[in-house]
Design an enzyme around this catalytic site. Structure first.
Site, PDB file in Angstrom:
ATOM      1  N   CYS A 384      33.859  42.461  35.613  1.00  0.00           N
ATOM      2  CA  CYS A 384      33.753  42.450  37.264  1.00  0.00           C
ATOM      3  C   CYS A 384      32.333  42.603  37.537  1.00  0.00           C
ATOM      4  CB  CYS A 384      34.299  44.120  37.486  1.00  0.00           C
ATOM      5  SG  CYS A 384      34.841  44.046  39.159  1.00  0.00           S
ATOM      6  N   HIS A 519      39.774  43.263  35.356  1.00  0.00           N
ATOM      7  CA  HIS A 519      39.523  44.461  34.230  1.00  0.00           C
ATOM      8  C   HIS A 519      40.437  44.108  33.089  1.00  0.00           C
ATOM      9  CE1 HIS A 519      36.244  46.984  36.056  1.00  0.00           C
ATOM     10  NE2 HIS A 519      36.987  46.875  37.121  1.00  0.00           N
ATOM     11  N   GLU A 521      40.290  44.849  30.159  1.00  0.00           N
ATOM     12  CA  GLU A 521      40.372  46.146  29.272  1.00  0.00           C
ATOM     13  C   GLU A 521      41.418  46.787  29.491  1.00  0.00           C
ATOM     14  OE1 GLU A 521      38.014  45.766  31.310  1.00  0.00           O
ATOM     15  OE2 GLU A 521      37.622  47.503  32.406  1.00  0.00           O
TER      16      GLU A 521
HETATM   17  N1  GLN Z   1      30.731  47.112  42.411  1.00  0.00           N
HETATM   18  C1  GLN Z   1      31.330  46.086  42.390  1.00  0.00           C
HETATM   19  C2  GLN Z   1      32.455  45.539  43.391  1.00  0.00           C
HETATM   20  O1  GLN Z   1      32.969  46.703  43.869  1.00  0.00           O
HETATM   21  C3  GLN Z   1      32.157  45.728  40.930  1.00  0.00           C
HETATM   22  C4  GLN Z   1      33.419  47.022  40.702  1.00  0.00           C
HETATM   23  C5  GLN Z   1      33.525  46.847  39.336  1.00  0.00           C
HETATM   24  O2  GLN Z   1      32.909  46.619  38.327  1.00  0.00           O
HETATM   25  N2  GLN Z   1      34.689  47.559  39.014  1.00  0.00           N
HETATM   26  O3  GLN Z   1      32.924  44.368  43.454  1.00  0.00           O
END
Ligand code: GLN
Length: 545
Positions: A384, A519, A521
């Site tokens: 992300c 994500h 994970e």
């Molecule tokens: N801050 C970034 C976004 O909002 C990444 C978010 C994250 O890593 N879950 O896109």
């Protein structure tokens, strides 16, 4: 439909979730369908607004509900995907009751904790149970907590309504050892059982957390005072790995005791596969060092899901993963390159992972780390935010857009390679407004990502592959920059079905330079390690040999 309610006594941090989830996997492996849920006392509706510094990482369910990590622990132990129904907070309960009252649904009755609040809790348990053979409910906190009684009262009532054979209580308690004599003291746990009884609940099983083997004497005493057979006093001794806990319970026939108590016939409990994987985890043949570069490195819980997903890949490759935290805030200096080099050398780093995150603290350093990994062929996995910083560094250093940035960190950047989606611009609310939950992505044949997913999922079909991953973010790779990034060699290995959003990226001429907007994970399991974690661990292993 049967219920097992897991409560805790004497103190917090007993690992009630491990007991609950271990019971879950044991009963599932005995042939029953199982679901799990958590009753939380928070006045929050969800965990979306809780700080990772204070509360650890936030999890997101497939239907886009933000919860604390317990739900993820459950999912990965019982290998079932849960929904928003599995996370109940006092905030949700009171919000519904007050809304009902305002809508006149209680027909002028005095609105009270019993029955209105307890009925609302019971309704939610019904809903979450979803036709499964067994629902395991973990109640947050400790007997005596001020935020606790409405939950225990609701489940006590359910036991009356369902019948005693269908609802049982498992109470998790600590054994306190006197440091000088080593004697095991049980008075505190006896008192917590007495307190439970005062509230009309008689636990059927006591799970005793202990650092040493439970002595026969202590067991006899606990059994006598809690009015239980000795076999129902389960020892939960500290294990080398949390994944060993279900096996330790199985050895004490916990699954049979539960079946007997719930009037189910005893069945074989098949934990052979799990046992083999735990053996691999505990007896690695190789060892690698992975750096996790993030800003929440001070709190162990902040990246727990990433750490556990690495363990799943570790068990797969029998390759122990030593984690080295790289606090991106502390290390942000002019001499970053020399500092990073030193860190990598001193710790013999084989791979780097940049996990998700919010806010601009340490961000320039993360961008530098991604660039360093790309240039020096060090395996890099960006999750992300980790993918976003890798994209920014690629835009700056390969595409020649020296001031490229994300508008999350620099609103005035001339090259916003990472940006809001149009519909996010007008949002002012702080909760539930990100891209949350499962979203599909289409993986492109010919990419390494495609190969890996196919291989891990055991698929033989040709053509594009649609997969689902969990999301929790607001920003995306800006579609206006797709062309230039691609032209310079960044491969978009997975896109959203309409082709507008980058879901996965990779570099061709690099052992492992991968990123995802999702994500992954959250979908990794001990039994099913996630392809991207497998890739990072394999590439790091290759680098170490
Ligand atoms: N801050 C970034 C976004 O909002 C990444 C978010 C994250 O890593 N879950 O896109």
């Amino acid at each position: 439909m049967k219920l097992i309610v897991v409560t805790g006594g004497v103190m917090s941090w007993l690992g009630k979730w491990i007991t609950a989830a271990s019971i879950g996997i044991l009963m599932k492996s005995s042939g029953y369908s199982v679901t799990m849920m958590k009753l939380d006392p928070y006045l929050q509706i969800d965990a979306g607004t809780m700080s990772p510094f204070e509360h650890g990482e936030t999890f997101v369910t497939k239907d886009g509900f933000e919860t604390d990590l317990d739900l993820w622990h459950y999912e990965r132990f019982i290998d079932e995907e849960l929904t928003r129904e599995a996370s109940v907070t006092t905030g949700q309960i009171y919000l519904s009751v007050i809304q009902n009252e305002r809508e006149g649904k209680y027909l002028g009755k005095t609105v009270q904790v019993i029955p209105h609040v307890t009925n609302e809790i019971k309704d939610r348990i019904h809903k979450a149970s979803d036709g499964k053979d067994l629902t395991i409910i973990e109640i947050w906190g400790t007997v005596w907590d001020i935020e606790w009684p409405h939950f225990i009262e609701a489940v006590r009532q359910l036991r009356r309504e369902y019948g005693r054979e269908d609802v049982m209580f498992v109470h998790v308690v600590p054994i306190i050892c006197v440091s000088t004599s080593g004697e095991m003291k049980t008075k505190a746990l006896q008192h917590s059982v007495i307190k439970l009884r005062e509230m009309g609940v008689h636990p059927s099983i006591l799970v005793c957390r202990t650092t040493k083997a439970l002595t026969a004497d202590a067991k006899r005493k606990i059994a006598m005072f809690s009015d239980l057979e000795e076999e129902r006093i389960i020892e939960a001794r500290d294990q080398k790995s949390i994944y060993s806990v279900p096996l330790a319970f199985q050895e004490q026939w916990l699954h049979d005791i539960i079946s007997e108590r719930l009037r189910w016939k005893k069945t074989d409990c098949h934990m052979e596969g799990w046992q083999k994987i735990v053996h691999n985890l505990l007896h690695p043949e190789h060892e690698i060092n992975i750096a996790i570069a993030g800003k929440y490195t001070a709190l162990d819980d902040s990246y727990i899901s990433v750490v556990e997903a690495l363990k799943h890949a570790w068990a797969f490759y029998k390759s122990k993963v030593n984690i080295h935290w790289l606090n991106t805030e502390e290390l942000e200096t002019k001499a970053w390159e020399a500092d990073l080099k030193k860190f990598i050398k001193e710790n013999d780093i084989h791979g780097i992972l940049v996990p998700g995150g919010f806010g601009d603290r340490g961000i320039e350093w993360m961008i530098n780390v991604a660039d360093y990994a790309r240039k020096n062929s060090i395996p890099y996995f960006g999750i992300c935010l980790g993918m976003q910083v890798a994209t920014i560094s690629f835009a700056r250093h390969v595409c020649g857009l020296a001031k490229a940035h994300s508008t999350e960190f620099d609103l005035n950047t001339p090259d916003p390679v990472i940006d809001f989606l149009e519909d996010q611009r007008t949002i002012t609310k702080k909760w539930g407004t990100m891209r949350l939950g499962d979203y599909p992505a289409i993986l492109a044949p010919g990419t390494k990502m495609y190969q890996l997913y196919k291989q891990t999922l055991g698929l033989t079909t040709e053509g594009p592959l649609t997969i689902n991953e969990r999301h929790r973010h607001r920003y995306e790779v800006n579609p206006k920059y797709h062309e230039i990034l691609k032209k310079n060699g960044l491969v978009f290995s997975g896109m959203s079905p309409d082709g507008s959003l980058v879901e996965f990226s990779e570099l061709k001429e690099h052992p492992c330079f991968i990123g995802t907007q999702a994500h992954p994970e959250f979908k990794s399991r001990l039994q099913k390690p996630h392809p991207m974690f497998l890739w990072l661990v394999k590439a790091s292993l290759d680098a170490s040999l």
